[in-house]
Design an enzyme around this catalytic site. Structure first.
Site, PDB file in Angstrom:
ATOM      1  N   ASN A  10       2.229  -4.841   4.309  1.00 51.69           N
ATOM      2  CA  ASN A  10       1.176  -3.871   3.963  1.00 51.69           C
ATOM      3  C   ASN A  10       0.696  -4.092   2.379  1.00 51.69           C
ATOM      4  OD1 ASN A  10      -0.414  -1.588   3.385  1.00 51.69           O
ATOM      5  ND2 ASN A  10       1.170  -0.108   3.162  1.00 51.69           N
ATOM      6  N   LYS A  12      -1.505  -2.839   0.723  1.00 55.87           N
ATOM      7  CA  LYS A  12      -2.208  -1.703   0.314  1.00 55.87           C
ATOM      8  C   LYS A  12      -3.498  -2.031  -0.806  1.00 55.87           C
ATOM      9  CE  LYS A  12       2.518   0.237  -0.113  1.00 55.87           C
ATOM     10  NZ  LYS A  12       3.299   1.059  -0.539  1.00 55.87           N
ATOM     11  N   HIS A  96       0.091   6.415   6.968  1.00 52.57           N
ATOM     12  CA  HIS A  96       1.069   6.098   5.929  1.00 52.57           C
ATOM     13  C   HIS A  96       1.040   7.235   5.128  1.00 52.57           C
ATOM     14  CE1 HIS A  96       2.261   4.230   2.512  1.00 52.57           C
ATOM     15  NE2 HIS A  96       2.815   3.120   3.105  1.00 52.57           N
ATOM     16  N   GLU A  98       1.170   7.397   2.058  1.00 55.25           N
ATOM     17  CA  GLU A  98       0.146   7.500   0.942  1.00 55.25           C
ATOM     18  C   GLU A  98      -1.086   8.048   1.553  1.00 55.25           C
ATOM     19  OE1 GLU A  98       0.263   3.273  -0.066  1.00 55.25           O
ATOM     20  OE2 GLU A  98       2.396   3.709  -1.054  1.00 55.25           O
ATOM     21  N   GLU A 168       9.456   5.088   7.513  1.00 58.04           N
ATOM     22  CA  GLU A 168       9.246   5.125   5.997  1.00 58.04           C
ATOM     23  C   GLU A 168       9.476   6.134   5.359  1.00 58.04           C
ATOM     24  OE1 GLU A 168       6.597   1.239   5.251  1.00 58.04           O
ATOM     25  OE2 GLU A 168       5.469   3.208   4.963  1.00 58.04           O
ATOM     26  N   GLY A 174       8.184   1.951  -2.749  1.00 52.40           N
ATOM     27  CA  GLY A 174       7.894   1.536  -3.883  1.00 52.40           C
ATOM     28  C   GLY A 174       8.975   1.876  -4.807  1.00 52.40           C
ATOM     29  N   SER A 214      10.994  -0.353   0.352  1.00 47.97           N
ATOM     30  CA  SER A 214      11.543  -1.146  -0.578  1.00 47.97           C
ATOM     31  C   SER A 214      12.404  -2.311   0.074  1.00 47.97           C
ATOM     32  CB  SER A 214      12.567  -0.178  -1.550  1.00 47.97           C
ATOM     33  OG  SER A 214      11.857   0.723  -2.257  1.00 47.97           O
TER      34      SER A 214
HETATM   35  P1  PGA Z   1       7.342  -0.956  -0.468  1.00 45.15           P
HETATM   36  O1  PGA Z   1       6.110  -0.229   0.688  1.00 45.15           O
HETATM   37  O2  PGA Z   1       7.797  -1.990   0.472  1.00 45.15           O
HETATM   38  O3  PGA Z   1       6.507  -1.410  -1.530  1.00 45.15           O
HETATM   39  O4  PGA Z   1       8.449   0.127  -0.546  1.00 45.15           O
HETATM   40  C1  PGA Z   1       6.274  -0.092   2.054  1.00 45.15           C
HETATM   41  C2  PGA Z   1       5.039   0.593   2.662  1.00 45.15           C
HETATM   42  O5  PGA Z   1       4.330   1.539   1.968  1.00 45.15           O
HETATM   43  O6  PGA Z   1       4.670   0.311   3.644  1.00 45.15           O
END
Ligand code: PGA
Length: 254
Positions: A10, A12, A96, A98, A168, A174, A214
């Site tokens: 992903n 982003k 997601h 976010e 997640e 992140g 992460s």
């Molecule tokens: P990350 O993000 O691997 O940077 O923690 C995962 C995601 O948001 O799908």
């Protein structure tokens, strides 16, 4: 049944078209590290879908990060499932954290997206996960169960043969923090049982459920070696082609 492993990146809001092309070229040089026995996808920003479509190594499918559930219509700034399908998109990330947190998307809207994606013949990657407060109050299993149930409520089991769920934990995204593989396994096994109770055993045993938050080359195998964890949805560590290929190797036990 044996489920295929799945590594999904992903991106982003990262990578211009030129940068996306560079990723594809670099990943192509590592294509022998992408075992044909597993599934792979990258989910770039909408603007890079068209360019990536023709240059990704074979076996790496395209995903989109979002979609609007309506057909054509007066939805300024939005993109429909038909527009994604035309570009060769296979997967669409839905729900997601976010999108939920920063853009106010609720469970009902997310459920509409899942339905629209399935109706167009694409595969939703439905994201669920608890935030830190919910985790600290011991609500993790209840939160992911509710999110999963609501998102799938209106959908017939027969339409769910192609479904991906990504667990997640919001606090792990992140942050460099992760649950232990055993903790992630416990939550994902619970999600699988919730799918089973609501949609039947066949869907529960075929749905690919990923861990996300992460994940990197050094920790992916700990997660994907768990019996119910079928792969990973990866943000930051999916941006570099070598890191993506290294995760593929580790996930596949090579
Ligand atoms: P990350 O993000 O691997 O940077 O923690 C995962 C995601 O948001 O799908």
């Amino acid at each position: 049944m044996t489920r295929r492993k799945f590594l999904a990146g992903n991106w982003k809001m990262y990578k211009t078209v030129a940068e996306a092309r560079q990723f594809a070229e670099q990943l192509s040089r590592r294509s022998t590290d992408l075992s044909v026995d597993a599934d792979y996808a990258v989910c770039p920003p909408f603007t890079a879908l068209q360019a990536l479509r023709v240059i990704l190594p074979s076996g790496v499918l395209l995903g989109a990060q979002n979609v609007h559930p309506g057909g054509n219509g007066a939805y300024t700034g939005e993109v429909s499932v038909d527009m994604l399908a035309e570009l060769g998109v296979h997967y669409v990330v839905v729900g997601h954290s976010e999108r939920r947190q920063l853009f106010g998307e609720g469970d009902e809207f997310i459920a509409q997206k899942v339905e629209a994606v399935l109706q167009a013949g694409l595969i939703p990657i439905l994201c669920v996960g608890e935030n830190l407060n919910q985790r600290e109050h011991g609500q993790t299993l209840q939160v992911v169960a509710n999110q999963t149930q609501t998102a799938l409520a209106g959908i017939a089991s027969t339409a769910l043969r192609a479904l991906v769920i990504a667990y997640e934990p919001v606090w792990a995204i992140g942050s460099g923090l992760t649950p232990t593989p055993a903790e992630a396994q416990q939550v994902i096994a619970h999600i699988r049982s919730v799918v089973g109770e609501n949609k039947g055993a066949a869907v529960a045993s075929s749905v690919q459920i990923l861990y996300g938050g992460s994940v990197k080359p050094g920790n992916i195998a700990g997660f994907t070696n768990q019996p119910d964890i079928d792969g990973a949805l990866v943000g930051g560590a999916s941006l570099a082609a070598d890191s993506f290929a290294d995760m593929a190797l580790a996930m596949n036990g090579r």
